[in-house]
Scaffold this motif. Structure first.
Motif, PDB file in Angstrom:
ATOM      1  N   TRP A   7       0.826  -1.297   0.165  1.00 29.08           N
ATOM      2  CA  TRP A   7       0.864   0.199  -0.104  1.00 29.08           C
ATOM      3  C   TRP A   7       1.190   1.473  -0.187  1.00 29.08           C
ATOM      4  N   LEU A   8       2.378   1.617   0.372  1.00 29.13           N
ATOM      5  CA  LEU A   8       2.644   2.425   0.542  1.00 29.13           C
ATOM      6  C   LEU A   8       3.757   2.606  -0.765  1.00 29.13           C
ATOM      7  N   ILE A  22      -3.764  10.180   5.344  1.00 31.33           N
ATOM      8  CA  ILE A  22      -4.579   9.319   6.736  1.00 31.33           C
ATOM      9  C   ILE A  22      -3.990   9.981   8.317  1.00 31.33           C
ATOM     10  N   VAL A 111      -1.034   0.595  10.432  1.00 39.61           N
ATOM     11  CA  VAL A 111      -1.783   0.040   9.238  1.00 39.61           C
ATOM     12  C   VAL A 111      -2.063  -0.907   9.632  1.00 39.61           C
ATOM     13  N   ILE A 130      -4.366   3.423   2.064  1.00 36.45           N
ATOM     14  CA  ILE A 130      -3.558   2.562   2.719  1.00 36.45           C
ATOM     15  C   ILE A 130      -4.048   0.830   1.466  1.00 36.45           C
TER      16      ILE A 130
END
Length: 234
Positions: A7-8, A22, A111, A130
């Motif tokens: 997700w990053l 976020i 996360v 995310i």
């Protein structure tokens, strides 16, 4: 085709955007996700710390380059009958309080806590930014390589290319003024350097190279765009 599950993002600036997303959205979902006040505060603090670290580096990187130009002008520039300008100033703004090391890893753990919550949904994940990127797998019929082709002395050509999980890369060459393409290599490991024999030994010549994936004993997808190249001896 390879797909990314993380997700990053990879980029430093892109990560800053995700961390800020976020932090900006977490208050709306924190209670439902079961996050403590301390966890929520850390998510917000990490975004601030990350932005500070990246901004501090970038500002001082620019200042460092400007300082070098200033130094060179002072010691080697054209003589002028006036005082030199003041040197560029570096950023010395204080960091956020209690700034920590390893904040990317810390955000990953937070996360993971969010995604492990029974209340977590893909809608929340999208809102927080995310979720893994939505990759669409390209059909094999549309696959085409993007090789990097470089001429080297001795009528050699270096070829680098992502294999996209294919078995090999087929390489074809056509001399200028000719219509027929000739197969010059089937490469199973890249990068690789191949020899292309010129029409007249020792005489430089120009032509076009194109490539196509080869998998399970058959050609796959489309040819790459033709790349003009000049072959030469020494």
């Amino acid at each position: 085709m390879p797909t990314r599950q993380d997700w990053l993002p990879y980029g430093v600036n892109e990560r800053a955007v995700v961390f800020r997303t976020i932090a900006n959205q977490i208050d709306e979902y924190a209670a439902d996700l079961g996050l403590s006040a301390g966890q929520t505060d850390r998510i917000k603090a990490i975004a601030e710390e990350y932005e500070y670290a990246t901004r501090h580096y970038e500002l001082n990187r620019v200042a460092s380059r400007a300082t070098r130009r200033w130094r060179d002008h002072v010691i080697s520039g054209t003589a002028q009958n006036r005082p030199a300008n003041a040197p560029p100033q570096f950023d010395n703004s204080p960091p956020p309080p209690n700034m920590r090391y390893g904040i990317v890893g810390e955000m990953r753990k937070l996360v993971a806590v969010i995604k492990a919550s029974p209340a977590f949904t893909s809608s929340i994940g999208i809102a927080l930014g995310i979720m893994p990127p939505n990759h669409v797998k390209k059909p094999l019929s549309q696959l085409a390589p993007s090789p990097k082709i470089t001429a080297h002395e001795g009528f050699h050509v270096r070829i680098a290319c992502e294999m996209q999980k294919m078995d090999a890369l087929a390489v074809e060459y056509r001399r200028n003024g000719e219509e027929k393409w000739q197969n010059v290599a089937i490469l199973t490991k890249l990068p690789a350097t191949i020899y292309i024999e010129p029409a007249i030994l020792g005489v430089p010549e120009s032509g076009t190279i194109r490539c196509r994936y080869y998998n399970e004993n058959k050609y796959v997808g489309n040819f790459s765009p033709g790349r003009s190249i000049t072959l030469y001896g020494l």
